[in-house]
Design a protein around this motif. Structure first.
Motif: not given
Length: 458
Positions: A446-455
């Motif tokens: 669902y997030d192969p580009s690792n956009l949700l990388r904070f936290g």
């Protein structure tokens, strides 16, 4: 040489109904500041979402531009500064709709637990909130959610029926045990790894009142009280939820006069059955040492914040936790050796031991990513970071406490109370290796580009 960070063109965000802010804009500072003032956020762009459509547009823009994304509602769990990137604020999305016949609430992304409670309590229904109803319901739940009534009813995720979530490519999805079940699994204990939740449907509990509150003893009696509590919790039914804490409370007007500025041993309790029966069960604790303040009473559940008396105003905080498998006499000595009366200069505001077990130890009806069901207790340390020297003392005391208790631990933490996530090995302590591997596979989907990388991410 000065490095300039260029913000991608924002024209694609012009369709967003809520404000779109950049550094220096009016309202920017207010939107990036969460409850935990220790996490200073400096995103390039803030999207103040007015609804799910705004979240979709913002994530499509982020995906097209390769911009990393963070999300914030209340900022209670903001232990990690957001540097550059896009911050989606869901604080305006506070709608709560209660279905009293189905005993469910549909909760929007920015709603606090007190919003849910205000909507449900008139129907004799309550949610599985935590120790402060000021916290955001969604962020708390996707991290698992350790409720005040956890021993009786389980984790907050156990009651979730479905999520509406926007995945990083900007697709709005509905997920439940039968629709995209791996996504549903990851959102129940996996925190913010796979998408931005815009709403959830959660079950409510038929409950109006509880026996609850705190018993406060002078801090010099901490050993006697903790020893009695550790023995007492071996026999209490799962309708009795409790925690022992050593408190060093500041002399501030936000705290009630009897306990303000004092050094205390406290037992906080919540009992869901007959109040008279609960009162009888409490006798061994009330007689463990002289009680200075007894605030245990039958109360409407809407007064639940008075049980743990957590801060209601933003502050710079440091929190951390460890999961414990046992609380032996040696463990009690180790705990008090770090935070007890023999350590008068301890900088921690609170060092607390939560009683786990009961419904918290049973498997969920639907598989989830929570890795705390084998824990007997949760150790939590909380401090206020008033100055840099104090922050250094807090870090030393926190590390020393968890190190001293590690022989009695499971080796893991809970993601919501983990505190500032460190390196990969430190983050991994929130999950078993098997669960972390599964989370990584779901994230790759669902997030192969690792956009949700904070936290706290994998």
């Amino acid at each position: 040489m000065t490095t300039t960070h260029h913000t991608p063109d924002l024209f694609a965000l012009s369709e967003i109904r809520g404000p779109v802010l950049r550094p220096g804009d009016d309202g920017y500072a207010e939107e990036v500041t969460g409850f935990n003032l220790a996490a200073l956020h400096t995103p390039d762009v803030v999207v103040v979402a007015a609804g799910a459509d705004d979240v979709v547009t913002a994530l499509r823009w982020a995906s097209a531009t390769g911009t990393p994304v963070a999300v914030q509602a209340t900022g209670h769990g903001a232990n990690f500064p957001i540097d550059h990137g896009l911050l989606i604020s869901t604080a305006r999305m506070t709608d709560v709709r209660v279905d009293p016949e189905q005993r469910t609430a549909t909760v929007a992304a920015g709603a606090k637990w007190r919003d849910v409670l205000a909507a449900s309590a008139p129907h004799g229904l309550v949610p599985l909130n935590g120790t402060s109803t000021d916290a955001g319901a969604i962020g708390y739940t996707v991290g698992g959610g350790l409720p005040v009534l956890g021993r009786t009813y389980g984790y907050a995720t156990d009651l979730v029926r479905s999520f509406q979530v926007v995945t990083p490519e900007g697709l709005l999805r509905e997920t439940d045990p039968t629709r995209e079940p791996e996504l549903f699994w990851a959102l129940r204990g996996g925190k913010g790894n796979v998408g931005v939740v815009t709403s959830m449907v959660t079950e409510l509990l038929p409950l109006r009142t509880v026996l609850g509150g705190g018993l406060y003893y002078p801090g010099e009696h901490a050993e006697a009280v903790l020893t009695a509590w550790a023995e007492w919790i071996r026999t209490v039914p799962e309708e009795m939820c409790s925690a022992f804490a050593v408190l060093r409370l500041p002399p501030i007007p936000q705290l009630p006069e009897p306990v303000r500025g004092g050094f205390w041993a406290r037992v906080a309790v919540t009992w869901t059955k007959d109040p008279a029966e609960g009162g009888e069960l409490l006798q061994p604790i009330r007689s463990a040492a002289p009680v200075s303040v007894d605030w245990v009473r039958e109360m409407p559940y809407t007064d639940v914040d008075s049980i743990y008396m957590e801060p209601q105003d933003p502050l710079p905080g440091r929190e951390s936790c460890s999961l414990l498998r046992e609380l032996t006499p040696d463990a009690i000595r180790a705990f008090l050796g770090q935070v007890g009366p023999a350590v008068p200069d301890c900088p921690l505001l609170a060092a607390q031991l939560r009683h786990m077990g009961g419904a918290l130890s049973r498997p969920a009806r639907t598989d989830d990513a929570i890795c705390a069901r084998d824990a007997a207790h949760l150790l939590e340390a909380v401090a206020v970071l008033a100055s840099p020297p104090e922050a250094e003392a807090v870090e030393r005391a926190t590390a020393s406490l968890h190190s001293a208790m590690s022989p009695y631990g499971t080796g893991r933490t809970m993601v919501n109370i983990h505190g500032t996530p460190g390196d990969a090995a430190d983050r991994a302590r929130a999950w078993t290796p098997e669960v972390q591997d599964r989370l990584r596979r779901v994230k790759e989907t669902y997030d192969p580009s690792n956009l949700l990388r904070f936290g706290h991410t994998v």
